[in-house]
Write a protein that holds these residues in place. Sequence first.
Motif, PDB file in Angstrom:
ATOM      1  N   UNK A 500       0.836  -1.203   0.000  1.00  0.00           N
ATOM      2  CA  UNK A 500       0.000   0.000   0.000  1.00  0.00           C
ATOM      3  C   UNK A 500       0.865   1.244   0.000  1.00  0.00           C
ATOM      4  N   UNK A 501       0.222   2.353  -0.224  1.00  0.00           N
ATOM      5  CA  UNK A 501       0.856   3.638   0.019  1.00  0.00           C
ATOM      6  C   UNK A 501       0.985   3.841   1.537  1.00  0.00           C
ATOM      7  N   UNK A 502       1.821   4.783   1.936  1.00  0.00           N
ATOM      8  CA  UNK A 502       1.969   5.087   3.359  1.00  0.00           C
ATOM      9  C   UNK A 502       1.029   6.228   3.736  1.00  0.00           C
ATOM     10  N   UNK A 503       0.399   6.077   4.882  1.00  0.00           N
ATOM     11  CA  UNK A 503      -0.552   7.096   5.342  1.00  0.00           C
ATOM     12  C   UNK A 503      -0.164   7.533   6.747  1.00  0.00           C
ATOM     13  N   UNK A 504       0.023   8.843   6.913  1.00  0.00           N
ATOM     14  CA  UNK A 504       0.368   9.381   8.227  1.00  0.00           C
ATOM     15  C   UNK A 504      -0.855   9.286   9.145  1.00  0.00           C
ATOM     16  N   UNK A 505      -0.624   8.799  10.359  1.00  0.00           N
ATOM     17  CA  UNK A 505      -1.693   8.685  11.348  1.00  0.00           C
ATOM     18  C   UNK A 505      -1.296   9.515  12.570  1.00  0.00           C
ATOM     19  N   UNK A 506      -2.250   9.816  13.457  1.00  0.00           N
ATOM     20  CA  UNK A 506      -1.934  10.654  14.616  1.00  0.00           C
ATOM     21  C   UNK A 506      -0.775  10.089  15.444  1.00  0.00           C
ATOM     22  N   UNK A 507       0.020  11.003  15.972  1.00  0.00           N
ATOM     23  CA  UNK A 507       1.137  10.602  16.827  1.00  0.00           C
ATOM     24  C   UNK A 507       0.610  10.052  18.150  1.00  0.00           C
ATOM     25  N   UNK A 518      -9.491   4.741  15.003  1.00  0.00           N
ATOM     26  CA  UNK A 518      -9.920   4.367  13.642  1.00  0.00           C
ATOM     27  C   UNK A 518      -8.833   4.734  12.642  1.00  0.00           C
ATOM     28  N   UNK A 519      -8.349   3.699  11.928  1.00  0.00           N
ATOM     29  CA  UNK A 519      -7.372   3.896  10.861  1.00  0.00           C
ATOM     30  C   UNK A 519      -7.849   3.090   9.663  1.00  0.00           C
ATOM     31  N   UNK A 520      -7.927   3.715   8.526  1.00  0.00           N
ATOM     32  CA  UNK A 520      -8.348   3.008   7.318  1.00  0.00           C
ATOM     33  C   UNK A 520      -7.130   2.545   6.528  1.00  0.00           C
ATOM     34  N   UNK A 521      -7.306   1.480   5.801  1.00  0.00           N
ATOM     35  CA  UNK A 521      -6.212   0.886   5.032  1.00  0.00           C
ATOM     36  C   UNK A 521      -5.874   1.771   3.831  1.00  0.00           C
TER      37      UNK A 521
END
Length: 614
Positions: A500-507, A518-521
């Motif tokens: 997949x591509x990389x997705x920044x999520x909350x620190x 909640x984190x989506x793929x």
Amino acid sequence: MVIGLSGVAALVLAMPTQTSAAIDHAERAGTAVGARITRVAAMVAEADDILDFAIAGQPLDEALVAYGATSGVQLIYDSHATRRLRAAPITGRYDRVHALRLLLAGTGLVPQFTAKRSATLVGLVAEIEPAGIQDGAVVLDALEVTGDTALGPTHGYVAKRSATATKTGTSILETPQAVNVVGRKEIEDRQAQSVSQALLYTPGVLTQYGTDVRYDWLYVRGFVPGRYLDGLRLPFGARGYSQPRIESYGLERIELLKGPSSGLYGQNSPGGLLNLVSKRPSAVPVREIQLQTGSFGRAQAAFDLSGPVDPDGRILYRLTGLVRSTGTQVDHLEEDRVYIAPSVTFRPDADTSFTILSQYLHIDSPGGGAPQGLPTLGTLYTNPRGRIPTNRFIGEPNYDRFKLDQGFIGYAFEHRFSDVWTVRQNLRFAHVEADTQRVQAIGLGADGRTLSRYAWAFPERSNLFNVDNQAEARFTTGPLAHTLLLGADYLREDSRYDESQLRIVPSVDVFAPVYAGTVTRPPLGTRITQGRNQVGVYAQDEIRFGGFSLTLSGRQDWADAITRTLTASTGALARVKQDDAAFTGRVGLSYLFEGGLAPYVSYATSFQPTSGTN
């Protein structure tokens, strides 16, 4: 337990060990046992063939295996009684009875032939006590003792034979290459829960990543070893994420062949290869059920059942299974595992064996299958904010997950045409599908506690078909004894890797984490599809003369691969085609001293194309 000795079955019994003088006395005295042995032996000798024998003076257990391989005689004997005995060397042309008597000279054991290819090794006493006789026969107490064979259980911790190094079951002592074997008993005594754990005490092996329920990450002499199950290559995929996880409870032994080994197996690293040997159907009933519990809420149940299906023992079965649910020392990292491995052996006659081997494994691991790497500040180095707990989970509990489904089915066929020629064919189809999605660290902030993170996913699946055909001949030319192996094998692997591509999520605060919830793929970033073929033909000759053993092997390989890489964002498709061919081999010379020391010198080569790189 009934164990195969290079195609020869061995049922182990306990019996008194006596001297050859006692045997001669018993026979001269005309006892019922001595008379029966002489009568049956004479009957067998009348119709027996004259064979070429070349067996060096060596431990009796080893000599009996060599005798069985040449003669085809099924031997029943006590491995405790033979453990410290040595066989006399025999070279020349003899019938089966005469050769076995010469081999046993001075050991206090005598062969009792019940048929042309079936004999029991018994010890006779000069003065037989009445309590030890029933109708003129010596009473033998039964013991369940295992002999050591190339595919069966090891006797204790030290294996004497390996099917990996030469594919012919040659004694490890006479093999001019380093071989390490971890047997079933050692696995059980150390309570090793994985192949990695079983190899922790093996020199030259480095394991990585600690608590990883996904894979066995191994390095041998600095290289990733080729991995085999029952002599056939296991899937690896285009990026190595569709490699299978082999359940250690279903293994009889783990064999590590060190050094270049392409001369018999084809593409392999110079570090060596790892061959895992499955449990196989047993003629002696096995009834084992385990219930286990442990730390972190561990609950496990396992069973191992085996034995004959019919009264004649022509059909044998084995059913091995395991169910496990457990947490780990890392928060939110768990494992649920289901494993089942049915197998069945058909033995229509003493010269033919056909074993169907299959297994299925499912792993579901909330938490991503392995702990993520923690920052160095707060672990290896001092962090002003304190020390980060080793059980800290820095991913996302509702997102991180690893799933694995793998299934194998195949067979091992062997047929002995004569006292010289034996043919074997091993075949398997394997499917592995792994799906991993995780949130991982980018870096620790200047405040020493805020960890930036990204989410990604990298599923991969692979299908692998391979077949190995072998023809083995055992014969002599003058004073030289030969074990000749001719073979041809083929494999085809097709794999697809989606990253997949990389997705920044909350620190997250590493000292007081509050997860995003909640984190989506992320969408597809790169897709790699790869098809690989390998065709190889090989030959090997093991030549023995007295205490010398010369091993010569050579192999020609033709390998090709087509790798296609799709970049989803641009739609660009790159294609790399490779064609490789190589000749590899091994030459080794060893000398077996009477005291059991066998120094050797060897030279071997290997080749390993880098698939996907032009």
